[in-house]
Design a protein around this motif. Structure first.
Motif, short mmCIF file in Angstrom:
data_model
loop_
_atom_site.label_atom_id
_atom_site.label_comp_id
_atom_site.label_asym_id
_atom_site.label_seq_id
_atom_site.Cartn_x
_atom_site.Cartn_y
_atom_site.Cartn_z
N ALA A 136 -3.15 21.02 -41.01
CA ALA A 136 -3.35 22.14 -40.10
C ALA A 136 -2.50 23.33 -40.53
CB ALA A 136 -3.00 21.73 -38.67
N HIS A 137 -1.24 23.07 -40.83
CA HIS A 137 -0.32 24.13 -41.28
C HIS A 137 0.58 23.55 -42.36
CE1 HIS A 137 -1.26 25.46 -37.14
NE2 HIS A 137 -1.39 26.62 -37.77
N TYR A 138 0.77 24.32 -43.42
CA TYR A 138 1.64 23.90 -44.52
C TYR A 138 2.68 24.98 -44.73
CZ TYR A 138 2.98 21.83 -49.00
OH TYR A 138 3.66 21.22 -50.03
N TYR A 139 3.92 24.64 -44.40
CA TYR A 139 5.05 25.55 -44.55
C TYR A 139 5.82 25.15 -45.79
CZ TYR A 139 4.06 26.42 -39.62
OH TYR A 139 3.44 26.72 -38.44
N ALA A 140 6.29 26.13 -46.54
CA ALA A 140 7.00 25.84 -47.78
C ALA A 140 8.26 26.69 -47.90
CB ALA A 140 6.09 26.10 -48.97
N THR A 141 9.33 26.06 -48.37
CA THR A 141 10.52 26.83 -48.75
C THR A 141 10.59 26.82 -50.27
OG1 THR A 141 12.02 24.94 -48.69
CG2 THR A 141 11.76 26.18 -46.65
N ARG B 239 13.99 28.77 -36.58
CA ARG B 239 12.81 28.16 -35.97
C ARG B 239 11.66 28.23 -36.97
NH1 ARG B 239 16.09 26.73 -32.97
NH2 ARG B 239 16.40 27.21 -30.80
N LEU B 240 10.79 27.26 -36.91
CA LEU B 240 9.59 27.27 -37.72
C LEU B 240 8.67 28.33 -37.15
CD1 LEU B 240 8.42 25.78 -40.13
CD2 LEU B 240 7.38 24.18 -38.56
N ARG B 241 8.18 29.21 -37.98
CA ARG B 241 7.33 30.31 -37.50
C ARG B 241 6.11 29.84 -36.80
NH1 ARG B 241 7.44 34.33 -42.68
NH2 ARG B 241 9.56 33.91 -43.16
N GLU C 245 1.06 18.74 -39.73
CA GLU C 245 1.92 19.89 -39.96
C GLU C 245 2.93 19.47 -41.02
OE1 GLU C 245 2.70 22.85 -37.79
OE2 GLU C 245 1.09 22.58 -36.36
N VAL C 246 3.05 20.26 -42.07
CA VAL C 246 3.91 19.89 -43.20
C VAL C 246 4.97 20.97 -43.40
CG1 VAL C 246 3.99 19.39 -45.67
CG2 VAL C 246 2.01 18.69 -44.33
N LEU C 247 6.22 20.53 -43.56
CA LEU C 247 7.30 21.41 -43.99
C LEU C 247 7.78 20.87 -45.33
CD1 LEU C 247 9.42 23.63 -43.78
CD2 LEU C 247 10.79 22.07 -42.37
N SER C 248 7.48 21.59 -46.38
CA SER C 248 7.84 21.16 -47.73
C SER C 248 9.08 21.93 -48.17
CB SER C 248 6.68 21.42 -48.69
OG SER C 248 7.05 21.06 -50.00
N MET C 249 10.18 21.20 -48.29
CA MET C 249 11.43 21.81 -48.74
C MET C 249 11.47 21.81 -50.27
SD MET C 249 12.84 22.44 -45.81
CE MET C 249 14.55 22.77 -46.18
N TYR C 250 11.89 22.93 -50.85
CA TYR C 250 11.93 23.07 -52.31
C TYR C 250 10.55 22.75 -52.88
CZ TYR C 250 16.79 22.63 -50.93
OH TYR C 250 17.99 22.77 -50.29
N ASP C 251 9.58 23.48 -52.41
CA ASP C 251 8.16 23.19 -52.62
C ASP C 251 7.69 23.22 -54.06
OD1 ASP C 251 5.57 22.68 -51.32
OD2 ASP C 251 5.05 24.66 -52.11
#
Length: 64
Positions: free
Chosen positions: A25-30, A62-64, A2-8
């Protein structure tokens, strides 16, 4: 993974992870730049865009 990429940006981090063979599995980006988001969504349409990174400072975030 699971990845949270800040300032993607254009998701160069995801490209590197893919080249390393990581299973994402999941890639979240801001990101807020519309051109960077468009490039990301073209290359990685399963990316979950979260918008502005400063929202993570909110107590109810919260992370969606």
């Amino acid at each position: 993974l699971e990845v949270l990429s800040m300032y993607d940006g254009m998701s160069c981090g995801r490209l590197a992870l893919d080249k390393l063979g990581a299973h994402i599995a999941h890639y979240y980006a801001t990101e807020i730049d519309k051109y960077a988001i468009k490039t990301t969504q073209c290359n990685f349409p399963d990316t979950i865009q979260l918008g502005n990174a400063f929202q993570v400072r909110r107590n109810d975030w919260r992370l969606r």
